[in-house]
Scaffold this active site. Structure first.
Site, short mmCIF file in Angstrom:
data_model
loop_
_atom_site.label_atom_id
_atom_site.label_comp_id
_atom_site.label_asym_id
_atom_site.label_seq_id
_atom_site.Cartn_x
_atom_site.Cartn_y
_atom_site.Cartn_z
N ASP A 168 0.83 -1.23 -0.19
CA ASP A 168 -0.12 -0.59 0.03
C ASP A 168 1.07 1.49 0.35
O ASP A 168 0.55 2.40 0.31
CB ASP A 168 -0.90 -0.02 1.06
CG ASP A 168 0.16 -0.44 2.68
OD1 ASP A 168 1.18 0.02 2.56
OD2 ASP A 168 -0.13 -0.45 3.66
N GLU A 219 -0.16 -8.87 -0.94
CA GLU A 219 -0.64 -8.52 -0.27
C GLU A 219 -1.87 -7.94 -0.67
O GLU A 219 -1.86 -6.44 0.42
CB GLU A 219 0.71 -7.78 0.64
CG GLU A 219 0.32 -7.60 2.26
CD GLU A 219 1.15 -6.83 3.29
OE1 GLU A 219 1.76 -7.58 3.43
OE2 GLU A 219 1.05 -5.21 3.46
N GLU A 244 -1.87 5.31 2.69
CA GLU A 244 -1.64 3.78 2.09
C GLU A 244 -3.28 3.41 1.82
O GLU A 244 -3.39 2.17 1.06
CB GLU A 244 -0.99 2.71 3.62
CG GLU A 244 0.26 2.88 3.76
CD GLU A 244 0.53 4.50 4.55
OE1 GLU A 244 1.59 4.65 4.83
OE2 GLU A 244 -0.49 5.22 4.89
N HIS A 298 5.55 5.47 13.82
CA HIS A 298 5.67 6.64 12.77
C HIS A 298 4.96 6.85 12.38
O HIS A 298 4.85 7.59 10.98
CB HIS A 298 7.16 5.94 12.04
CG HIS A 298 6.48 5.05 11.60
ND1 HIS A 298 6.58 3.65 11.61
CD2 HIS A 298 6.45 4.99 9.15
CE1 HIS A 298 5.80 3.03 10.98
NE2 HIS A 298 6.02 3.26 9.98
N ARG A 335 1.73 8.13 9.67
CA ARG A 335 1.87 9.66 8.96
C ARG A 335 0.47 10.04 9.73
O ARG A 335 0.16 10.90 10.43
CB ARG A 335 1.63 10.19 7.72
CG ARG A 335 1.40 11.28 7.42
CD ARG A 335 1.37 11.60 5.31
NE ARG A 335 2.11 10.83 4.48
CZ ARG A 335 4.11 11.49 4.73
NH1 ARG A 335 2.97 12.61 4.97
NH2 ARG A 335 4.66 11.02 4.32
N HIS A 376 12.56 5.56 13.69
CA HIS A 376 12.16 6.52 12.69
C HIS A 376 13.14 6.99 11.96
O HIS A 376 13.46 8.47 12.57
CB HIS A 376 10.67 6.63 11.96
CG HIS A 376 10.27 6.35 10.24
ND1 HIS A 376 10.37 7.27 9.64
CD2 HIS A 376 10.09 5.38 10.02
CE1 HIS A 376 10.06 6.91 8.39
NE2 HIS A 376 9.55 5.19 8.93
#
Length: 425
Positions: A121, A143, A157, A234, A236, A267
């Protein structure tokens, strides 16, 4: 066995480190098949991390698009990165060999590939899918079918994976739930194969490798029974208040359990790092370290008492190692783990995170019960099933054991209105 130069070429596009982790077993299975020749294109989203991982796996990158490379010190925007990937794949495909600015140390030939494999994604996967579709290269989505059905969670995503699903010819779903998500959205039932998740394939390979936890954690390697809480965050949608709340919960836990080590691989993005540095720097039992090598991180997951994370991959991998996971997100596209009891969705509320962590830190029986739950994400044979499906569709190979007939092969060919095997092989 077919000579390597005469094998059927398949493009494999890899952008981020998690993508590399999950696609390395697929690349290796294609290479070992005796019939396929994987051509690996790295988009450059996580350049050093991806290149290092692929090299350590004994594989090679054939072209690198440098899509995230700064210009005059300025990093590209999300749209600029996507545009660079689309243009880069177009140039790589349209040239007889990889253009000079994209060349890596591996093989140069790209033309004649019969399919393009993208994973999951990421924006790089969505860009590669669009580029391949425009070039009439069949897209294979590894996936496939994960959903929250909220386009803003996780962002971007959820939008990316829904977009790829509209484009893909073949959908390789980790679980039956993922397959039914796609069917409900109108994807042909016969174009979806349940394979398990390739992350488990990679995890099983790494489990055979020796090593430690990586730089900065040597003290844990000398402790015969370290008590570790592993923390990764991490995403967004958690930037700002979400990460601040997660960091505050970790600080409260670190104060309550001074003998427990709270390991936080941070990250690379400074926005994702800031909250943990501000909340935990100076805490003697909070170990803020740089991102781990995948093998080191896998060993950390196996050694941890619990994991607090907003990562997608960790939700799949940690249960295979018997480590309970607290998911610091408001939604998850991996509901199978929630239903199986390997995951608990705690959101970013510090009180909720602390409450659930305390249960697993204080109650050995509860921890043992959760650790024993069966991982719903696969048996380590996903890559094998993927190659079997491609051999059936593209090279008239035997029908995969999970299928009862030729429905998959015929449905994928119909999707593109042509006989893929006869046209491209």
């Amino acid at each position: 066995m077919i000579p390597y130069a005469e094998r059927t070429r398949v493009l494999v596009v890899i952008g981020t480190r998690p993508e590399a982790i999950k696609m390395i077993p697929v690349v290796r299975a294609l290479q070992d098949s005796g019939t396929f020749r994987p051509v690996v294109i790295a988009t450059g989203q996580h350049t050093d991390l991806v290149d290092d991982l692929i090299r350590k796996a004994g594989l090679r990158v054939d072209a690198s698009l440098h899509a995230s490379q700064p210009v005059d010190g300025v990093k590209p925007s999300l749209n600029e990165m996507v545009a660079r990937i689309i243009v880069g794949i177009d140039r790589v495909w349209s040239s007889e060999s990889v253009p000079e600015e994209y060349r890596a140390d591996g093989r140069r030939e790209v033309g004649g590939a019969v399919a393009c494999l993208v994973h999951g994604d990421t924006s790089s996967a969505a860009a590669a899918a669009i580029a391949s579709f425009n070039l009439r290269i069949p897209v294979v989505h590894v996936e496939a079918g994960l959903r929250t059905s909220d386009l803003l969670s996780p962002f971007p995503e959820e939008g990316n994976r829904q977009l790829i699903s509209r484009i893909a010819a073949l959908h390789l779903a980790p679980t039956t739930t993922n397959k039914m998500n796609l069917v409900r959205e109108g994807v042909d039932y016969d174009r979806i194969l349940v394979t398990g998740n390739t992350s488990i394939d990679m995890l099983q390979w790494v489990a055979t490798q020796e090593g430690g936890f990586g730089p900065g954690l040597e003290e844990l390697e000398t402790d015969p029974r370290p008590r570790i809480v592993l923390v990764t965050a991490h995403r967004r949608e958690n930037w700002g208040e979400g990460l601040e709340n997660i960091a505050a919960a970790v600080r409260e836990l670190a104060e309550r359990y001074p003998e427990t080590r709270f390991v936080v691989p941070m990250h690379p993005n400074p926005v994702a790092r800031r909250s943990f540095i501000e909340a935990l720097e100076g805490m003697p039992n909070a170990l803020l370290v740089e991102p781990r090598d995948y093998a080191d991180f896998a060993r950390l997951m196996g050694a941890a008492r619990i994991i607090i994370t907003d990562s997608g991959g960790v939700q799949e991998e940690a249960p295979a190692l018997g480590t309970p996971v607290l998911v610091a997100r408001e939604t998850t596209e991996r509901e199978e783990g929630v239903h199986a009891g390997t995951l608990v969705l705690v959101g970013t509320d510090p009180t909720r995170i602390v409450q659930e962590a305390v249960k697993l830190l204080d109650d050995d029986d509860e921890h043992a019960r959760r650790a024993a739950k069966l991982n719903p994400y696969g048996d380590g044979r996903a890559s094998e099933r993927i190659v079997q499906a491609l051999e059936n569709i593209l090279r008239d190979g035997p029908v995969p054991e999970e299928l009862n007939g030729g429905g998959l092969r015929n449905a994928v060919r119909r999707r593109f209105g042509l006989d893929i095997a006869e046209t491209h092989v």
